[in-house]
Design an enzyme around this catalytic site. Structure first.
Site, PDB file in Angstrom:
ATOM      1  N   HIS A  78      -1.297  -8.960   1.458  1.00 26.14           N
ATOM      2  CA  HIS A  78      -1.032 -10.175   2.242  1.00 26.14           C
ATOM      3  C   HIS A  78      -2.256 -10.521   3.089  1.00 26.14           C
ATOM      4  O   HIS A  78      -2.716 -11.667   3.105  1.00 26.14           O
ATOM      5  CB  HIS A  78       0.205  -9.965   3.124  1.00 26.14           C
ATOM      6  CG  HIS A  78       0.527 -11.142   3.988  1.00 26.14           C
ATOM      7  ND1 HIS A  78       1.575 -11.990   3.723  1.00 26.14           N
ATOM      8  CD2 HIS A  78      -0.056 -11.606   5.122  1.00 26.14           C
ATOM      9  CE1 HIS A  78       1.612 -12.934   4.660  1.00 26.14           C
ATOM     10  NE2 HIS A  78       0.635 -12.716   5.521  1.00 26.14           N
ATOM     11  N   GLU A  79      -2.803  -9.523   3.792  1.00 27.56           N
ATOM     12  CA  GLU A  79      -3.963  -9.773   4.659  1.00 27.56           C
ATOM     13  C   GLU A  79      -5.212 -10.060   3.830  1.00 27.56           C
ATOM     14  O   GLU A  79      -6.022 -10.909   4.204  1.00 27.56           O
ATOM     15  CB  GLU A  79      -4.189  -8.611   5.621  1.00 27.56           C
ATOM     16  CG  GLU A  79      -3.033  -8.352   6.575  1.00 27.56           C
ATOM     17  CD  GLU A  79      -2.546  -9.583   7.324  1.00 27.56           C
ATOM     18  OE1 GLU A  79      -3.369 -10.457   7.688  1.00 27.56           O
ATOM     19  OE2 GLU A  79      -1.325  -9.699   7.546  1.00 27.56           O
ATOM     20  N   HIS A 136      -5.504 -13.590   2.910  1.00 27.36           N
ATOM     21  CA  HIS A 136      -6.030 -14.455   3.980  1.00 27.36           C
ATOM     22  C   HIS A 136      -7.546 -14.593   3.903  1.00 27.36           C
ATOM     23  O   HIS A 136      -8.072 -15.689   4.096  1.00 27.36           O
ATOM     24  CB  HIS A 136      -5.651 -13.915   5.361  1.00 27.36           C
ATOM     25  CG  HIS A 136      -4.307 -14.349   5.832  1.00 27.36           C
ATOM     26  ND1 HIS A 136      -3.973 -15.668   6.053  1.00 27.36           N
ATOM     27  CD2 HIS A 136      -3.202 -13.630   6.135  1.00 27.36           C
ATOM     28  CE1 HIS A 136      -2.723 -15.743   6.470  1.00 27.36           C
ATOM     29  NE2 HIS A 136      -2.227 -14.520   6.521  1.00 27.36           N
ATOM     30  N   CYS A 165       4.552 -14.803   8.045  1.00 31.69           N
ATOM     31  CA  CYS A 165       3.152 -14.863   8.446  1.00 31.69           C
ATOM     32  C   CYS A 165       3.057 -15.477   9.833  1.00 31.69           C
ATOM     33  O   CYS A 165       3.718 -16.483  10.105  1.00 31.69           O
ATOM     34  CB  CYS A 165       2.368 -15.689   7.428  1.00 31.69           C
ATOM     35  SG  CYS A 165       0.618 -15.839   7.786  1.00 31.69           S
ATOM     36  N   LEU A 166       2.216 -14.904  10.683  1.00 27.87           N
ATOM     37  CA  LEU A 166       2.034 -15.445  12.029  1.00 27.87           C
ATOM     38  C   LEU A 166       1.471 -16.865  11.991  1.00 27.87           C
ATOM     39  O   LEU A 166       1.712 -17.651  12.905  1.00 27.87           O
ATOM     40  CB  LEU A 166       1.114 -14.536  12.851  1.00 27.87           C
ATOM     41  CG  LEU A 166       1.639 -13.124  13.110  1.00 27.87           C
ATOM     42  CD1 LEU A 166       0.589 -12.286  13.823  1.00 27.87           C
ATOM     43  CD2 LEU A 166       2.947 -13.147  13.883  1.00 27.87           C
ATOM     44  N   GLN A 196      -7.146 -16.022  10.751  1.00 31.74           N
ATOM     45  CA  GLN A 196      -5.986 -16.394  11.547  1.00 31.74           C
ATOM     46  C   GLN A 196      -6.316 -16.566  13.027  1.00 31.74           C
ATOM     47  O   GLN A 196      -5.497 -17.076  13.786  1.00 31.74           O
ATOM     48  CB  GLN A 196      -4.865 -15.358  11.387  1.00 31.74           C
ATOM     49  CG  GLN A 196      -4.275 -15.353   9.995  1.00 31.74           C
ATOM     50  CD  GLN A 196      -3.177 -14.323   9.893  1.00 31.74           C
ATOM     51  OE1 GLN A 196      -3.429 -13.161   9.625  1.00 31.74           O
ATOM     52  NE2 GLN A 196      -1.949 -14.765  10.130  1.00 31.74           N
ATOM     53  N   GLY A 203       0.028  -7.276  10.716  1.00 32.48           N
ATOM     54  CA  GLY A 203      -1.273  -7.492  10.105  1.00 32.48           C
ATOM     55  C   GLY A 203      -1.856  -8.787  10.634  1.00 32.48           C
ATOM     56  O   GLY A 203      -1.120  -9.701  11.015  1.00 32.48           O
TER      57      GLY A 203
END
Length: 184
Positions: free
Chosen positions: A138-139, A142, A96-97, A50, A45
């Site tokens: 989660h996304e 963000h 998370c990235l 991000q 995701g």
């Protein structure tokens, strides 16, 4: 185009993103770029903040999770709105990235109903559960300016403080390009 990924400490990650106007930008191209960026970083995701864009958009691709249920779970969410979250909360270790090399248990509701537009500006209202719901939650966080670490207990946050500070300084190992927070 592969974008560098913005890491912990950058203000764009803590800001509520704004809606996208229909003809404001090429959302098809942006979604392709986001998928390419996410895949290059081995993610499932990726939200626009991000990659440094404070826009209400994210992409998901659950296919790397080896599960029949994820085979067709590759989607673009534009201007999403979670309408309802239901079911018991359950813990799962998230990463998370934008917060590389840190994974912690996060509790989330098992089901959600969401309204969004896809990359063709077709409106959808869908219900998801289990891992699909978790990835979306989660996304979605963000684009609301929330990181998975915000869901952790104060004790857990204190325990991670040093690791998080190292990320803001670039003291981490990742196999994708990143953008560090601007120095004050």
């Amino acid at each position: 185009m592969i974008y560098p990924i913005v890491v912990y400490g950058d203000p764009v990650l803590k800001k509520k993103a704004r809606d996208i106007e229909k003809d404001e930008l090429d959302v098809k191209q942006l979604s392709e770029d986001m998928f390419e960026t996410m895949e290059g970083a081995s993610g499932i995701g990726l939200a626009a903040p991000q990659i440094g864009k404070s826009l209400r958009m994210f992409v998901v691709d659950g296919r790397p999770i080896e599960d029949e249920d994820m085979e067709d779970f590759k989607k673009v969410f534009i201007n999403p709105q979670i309408l309802e979250e239901t079911g018991d909360e359950w813990a799962f270790e998230e990463g998370c990235l934008s917060i590389p090399n840190i994974r912690e248990d996060v509790f989330r509701n098992e089901c959600l109903t969401i309204r969004y537009f896809d990359e063709n500006w077709v409106e959808h209202k869908e219900t998801y559960d289990g891992m699909k719901a978790r990835i979306i939650q989660h996304e979605y966080d963000h684009i609301e300016g929330i990181l998975f670490t915000d869901h952790l207990s104060p004790l857990k946050k204190r325990m991670l403080k040093g690791k998080l500070q190292n990320i803001t300084k670039g003291k981490m190992k990742v196999d994708y390009r990143v953008v560090l927070p601007a120095k004050k």
